[in-house]
Design an enzyme around this catalytic site. Structure first.
Site, mmCIF file in Angstrom:
data_model
loop_
_atom_site.group_PDB
_atom_site.id
_atom_site.type_symbol
_atom_site.label_atom_id
_atom_site.label_comp_id
_atom_site.label_asym_id
_atom_site.label_seq_id
_atom_site.Cartn_x
_atom_site.Cartn_y
_atom_site.Cartn_z
ATOM 1 N N GLU A 131 -2.418 -6.872 7.595
ATOM 2 C CA GLU A 131 -1.172 -6.564 8.290
ATOM 3 C C GLU A 131 -0.998 -7.463 9.515
ATOM 4 O O GLU A 131 -1.984 -8.014 10.032
ATOM 5 C CB GLU A 131 -1.193 -5.093 8.733
ATOM 6 N N HIS A 153 0.826 -1.208 0.000
ATOM 7 C CA HIS A 153 0.000 0.000 0.000
ATOM 8 C C HIS A 153 0.862 1.261 0.000
ATOM 9 O O HIS A 153 2.040 1.236 0.379
ATOM 10 C CB HIS A 153 -0.918 0.015 1.227
#
Length: 219
Positions: free
Chosen positions: A92, A12
């Protein structure tokens, strides 16, 4: 079996947590937004992806975090050429609910000393835990290749640690190799390309922050 020509991994764009670690005390990790710089990184990555994929179809899997969804939207891929799925197993590494900055800094220092693969955050996951869920996702991904109409490309929009662990699992790297590698930068791409021998090749290596120190049984 229709294996894809490419499996593309993208980290990202820069998020508010990448520039200010106190934000984790006020906002959930999964809800962090991209910075202006992060949006620019994502847009630049989108240009590279559009050139890479051309008019080919793409099967997209996105971590459920806001910053990964915002990153994907900035790619501006043709909606008629992509099928998109949110994939929680690509999230994550969990560090555990609201975070106290000073406590997390201590735990990160301990992780550096103990090892990123085995160290478990007090209220969260170890790298080994993330490896296990990435492995479970890979099993699902491989099953999808049985579809004769599977797209020519797979795109994973995820996080730096998850990218390294995906490659560790795919290429059967030992723990010592994983421990020597740095995360890719925000918006960076890694491509697994299908070769004539039927194997996938990583287009470029991850940067190293140290020389691996192997031990144990190999072969």
């Amino acid at each position: 079996m229709a294996r894809p020509r490419r499996i593309v991994l993208v980290r990202h764009g820069e998020s508010t947590g990448n520039v200010d670690d106190t934000v984790y005390e006020r906002e959930p990790d999964h809800a962090l937004r991209l910075t202006d710089r992060g949006r620019g990184q994502a847009e630049e990555t989108g240009e590279r992806l559009r050139a890479l994929f051309g008019r080919e179809h793409v099967s997209v899997y996105i971590s459920p975090y806001r910053r990964t969804h915002d990153t994907f939207r900035a790619f501006r891929l043709d909606p008629g050429l992509v099928r998109v799925r949110e994939e929680p197993r690509l999230r994550e590494q969990d560090w555990g609910n609201w975070q106290d900055r000073d406590d997390v800094r201590v735990q990160k220092a301990n992780r550096d000393a103990y090892g990123h693969f085995f160290y478990r955050f007090a209220q969260g996951e170890s790298g080994a835990d993330v490896y296990d869920r990435v492995g479970a996702f890979l099993e699902s991904l491989h099953r999808s290749f049985a579809d004769p109409d599977h797209p020519e490309n797979v795109l994973l929009v995820t996080h730096g640690l998850t990218m390294r662990l995906f490659c560790m699992r795919w290429f059967h790297w030992p723990v010592a190799e994983f421990e020597s590698l740095s995360n890719p930068g925000n918006g960076e791409i890694r491509v697994l390309e299908l070769c004539e021998d039927g194997r996938y090749r990583l287009d470029r290596p991850f940067d190293r922050w140290r020389t691996p120190e192997p031990y144990g049984v190999t072969g």
